[in-house]
Enzyme design. Structure first.
Site, PDB file in Angstrom:
ATOM      1  CE  LYS A   1      -0.190   3.921  11.629  1.00 10.48           C
ATOM      2  NZ  LYS A   1       0.113   5.016  10.674  1.00 10.48           N
TER       3      LYS A   1
ATOM      4  CD  GLU B   1      -0.869   4.103   6.799  1.00  9.17           C
ATOM      5  OE1 GLU B   1      -1.773   4.097   7.672  1.00  9.17           O
ATOM      6  OE2 GLU B   1       0.274   4.543   7.014  1.00  9.17           O
TER       7      GLU B   1
ATOM      8  NE  ARG C   1      -7.735   7.224   9.384  1.00  6.09           N
ATOM      9  CZ  ARG C   1      -6.967   8.226   9.772  1.00  6.09           C
ATOM     10  NH1 ARG C   1      -7.285   9.460   9.431  1.00  6.09           N
ATOM     11  NH2 ARG C   1      -5.878   7.996  10.492  1.00  6.09           N
TER      12      ARG C   1
END
Length: 214
Positions: free
Chosen positions: A128, A40, A44
């Site tokens: 999540k 993943e 960011r």
């Protein structure tokens, strides 16, 4: 088999922030060497899109997805780069609808039953649970998940999950795979410490197998 079924098979999804897309292929090779063919790549950093594209093109055997996808534009970017799934730390109805419209399997972040119901409304197959440990840990997730067990929705706890507490999470049937931030640390990627990343991946794979065969 859905992409989230594939993630479930592995039990751990390395959550990765990468600063230089040139490191994407060596990173993919380190994960593959460790027997964990999934990543993943979080949005960011500015290198996320190019890193996903490099992995998807050069190492198609690696199942690469996008993390920290916060906007429709990032969902488009991830899909175009070759991401096979996407996740977010929170839930946004507009982003969920857009991801569905472009065929990008999406796991939004949830922390409450109300957010979980929003995810179910959008036909999400996995969410999540974030931030997993600060939000109450395994005991909290167990209680949140219980009333929704009949829906079949899966959980991806991320945030404070480690090799040491992995069994606490994977012992819950609703937990499909955890987010493993410890596997490919930013400083190891920047230093090109591929052997350490491979070893972390190898240890995670072994621990998942041990837990699931107990």
């Amino acid at each position: 088999m859905s992409i989230f079924d594939t993630l479930s098979e592995h039990g751990v999804v390395p959550v990765i922030a990468i600063d230089d897309a040139k490191q994407a292929v060596p990173l993919a090779d380190a994960l593959l060497e460790g027997g964990l063919p999934v990543a993943e790549i979080t949005y960011r950093t500015s290198a996320a899109r190019d890193a996903i594209a490099a992995m998807a093109e050069e190492r198609p055997e690696l199942v690469v997805g996008a993390g920290t996808v916060l906007t429709e534009e990032q969902a488009d970017s991830a899909k175009a780069a070759g991401a096979r799934f996407a996740l977010s730390p929170g839930i946004d109805a507009a982003v969920l609808a857009h991801a569905a419209s472009i065929g990008l399997p999406f796991a939004p972040g949830i922390m409450t039953p109300s957010e979980l119901q929003m995810a179910l409304r959008h036909d999400c197959k996995m969410v999540k649970f974030f931030p997993a440990v600060p939000a109450g840990g395994p005991a909290m997730l167990k209680n949140i998940a219980a009333p929704y067990a009949h829906t079949g929705i899966g959980f991806n706890p991320t945030g404070g999950v480690t090799l040491a507490n992995l069994a606490d999470w994977l012992s819950m049937p609703a937990v499909r795979a955890v987010g493993g931030t410890w596997i490919a640390k930013r400083e190891d990627i920047m230093a090109g410490n591929w052997a350490a990343i491979s070893e972390n991946a190898r240890a995670a794979v072994a621990r998942v197998k041990e837990i699931r065969s107990a």
